[in-house]
Scaffold this motif. Structure first.
Motif, short mmCIF file in Angstrom:
data_model
loop_
_atom_site.label_atom_id
_atom_site.label_comp_id
_atom_site.label_asym_id
_atom_site.label_seq_id
_atom_site.Cartn_x
_atom_site.Cartn_y
_atom_site.Cartn_z
N PRO A 86 8.25 -4.11 14.15
CA PRO A 86 8.14 -4.28 12.69
C PRO A 86 7.33 -6.01 12.24
N GLY A 88 7.99 -5.90 9.14
CA GLY A 88 9.84 -6.06 8.40
C GLY A 88 10.27 -6.75 8.59
N GLY A 97 8.55 -2.89 2.52
CA GLY A 97 8.66 -1.23 2.29
C GLY A 97 8.41 -0.75 3.95
N GLY A 98 7.45 0.37 4.06
CA GLY A 98 7.20 1.21 4.58
C GLY A 98 6.11 0.81 6.00
N ARG A 99 5.40 0.38 4.92
CA ARG A 99 4.58 -0.55 5.84
C ARG A 99 4.76 -1.62 6.64
N ARG A 101 7.90 -1.71 8.17
CA ARG A 101 8.46 -0.33 9.70
C ARG A 101 7.08 -0.32 10.07
N ALA A 102 6.10 0.23 9.74
CA ALA A 102 5.16 0.87 10.43
C ALA A 102 4.53 -0.76 11.26
#
Length: 372
Positions: A86, A88, A97-99, A101-102
């Protein structure tokens, strides 16, 4: 696949037809085995009538993406970047945040991150981009000498409504992805993207006229670069002097048609990145281009038609007033690099769609002759 020898007379005529169709100047180099043809037609400067020549330096736009990706893949080979990690992990402050990590590094290079294009936020007159009918060219003049920092542009793209879900296909072509790739390269190498790419890609390939600029001016022989913005700039205006920080690691490269052919020849010969990395570059996903068409896109390479039936791979590029295409046969037996000093020549129809122009047909004919 054709092994046809070069036909200089046909190439000269095809080049002249591009000029006659409305391009101020066009210049190219085509290679077939040991044969090399270089040609030009028209003018580098409409004001002085200085002729175009094949050795001109040019802004080559998104062809930059192949150079940047080659640099990243060198770091993958060294074990310092994981394509499927990721973003991140590397740049948590830029994609939080989530993005963060995704979205993986591969998704950025593939344009499947779902991150929006920052351009309409940096250039307010382009707020309707990529729909040309709802744009205007005023921001081009407003920002000719604006020095953007990559982080502020990335924040515009990351903060905008997402273009899609991370990893979803078709992806959406977005320069935000490649500014993040440039920042990733800096984070991992501890130096500037310009310095790393210069030392490890440009100098490794012995490209004598290629550089990532740090200011608005170009050194050496180069054309004026005329932007029409779909007929909204009439006559087209010269934007050859322009601060390219607005596209930085996504599209700021300066090169020549000869240097581009040398770069792609060495890339496909496995001399810039390893054969395994090159195989990764040719794994494609569907991506919606900024022209609204869906293309097969690899890691900063795309096939001429589709991955299934084309032996030509490379990249195209556009900057204000400057357009370039570089394609090479993967067996090394044929290459072409073509540059023009006019962009967005298509005027819009009543529905706001770009009309086909004789330049489009003349360029298509030139590509057919060049590819043999």
């Amino acid at each position: 696949m054709s092994n046809t020898a070069l036909d200089p007379a046909r190439l000269d005529a095809a080049m002249e037809n591009v000029h006659r169709a409305g391009v101020p100047g066009v210049f190219a180099e085509v290679r077939a085995g040991d044969q090399v043809w270089r040609g030009a037609a028209g003018f580098a400067d409409l004001g002085t009538r200085r002729p175009a020549t094949p050795d001109l330096r040019h802004r080559v736009g998104s062809i930059t993406k192949t150079f940047v990706t080659a640099a990243v893949l060198q770091q993958v080979e060294a074990g310092d970047i994981d394509l499927d990690a990721p973003i991140g992990r590397y740049l948590p402050g830029l994609v939080p945040g989530g993005r963060g990590r995704a979205i993986t590094v591969r998704m950025l290079i593939h344009h499947t991150s779902g991150l929006a294009e920052y351009l309409p936020y940096a250039y307010p007159s382009l707020k309707g981009f990529p729909d040309p009918a709802h744009t205007g060219p005023a921001s081009l003049d407003d920002h000719r000498f604006t020095r953007f920092h990559p982080t502020e542009l990335i924040e515009m793209g990351v903060g905008a409504p997402a273009a899609g879900a991370p990893g979803a296909t078709p992806g959406t072509y977005s320069n935000t992805n490649y500014l993040l790739v440039g920042r990733l390269l800096e984070q991992v190498t501890g130096t500037t993207a310009e310095r790393y790419i210069t030392q490890n890609v440009i100098e490794r390939a012995d490209l004598r006229a290629t550089e990532l600029p740090t200011g608005p001016h170009m050194e050496g022989p180069h054309p004026r670069m005329y932007e029409a913005w779909f007929g909204m700039i009439d006559p087209p205006r010269d934007y050859s002097v322009f601060d390219m920080s607005w596209v930085w690691s996504a599209a700021s490269l300066i090169s020549t048609v000869g240097d581009l052919n040398r770069f792609y020849a060495l890339l496909f010969a496995g001399e810039i990145v390893s054969p395994a990395s090159l195989a990764q570059m040719r794994r494609t996903v569907p991506v919606v281009s900024q022209q609204g068409t869906t293309i097969d896109y690899g890691l900063a390479l795309h096939p001429w038609t589709s991955a299934a039936d084309s032996s030509y791979w490379g990249h195209g590029g556009s900057a204000w007033g400057a357009g370039t295409l570089a394609m090479a046969r993967t067996d090394g037996k044929r290459q072409l690099a073509v540059a023009v000093n006019l962009q967005r020549w298509n005027r819009l129809d009543p529905a706001g769609r770009p009309r086909r122009h004789p330049i489009d047909d003349a360029l298509a004919a030139l590509y057919r002759v060049a590819m043999g």
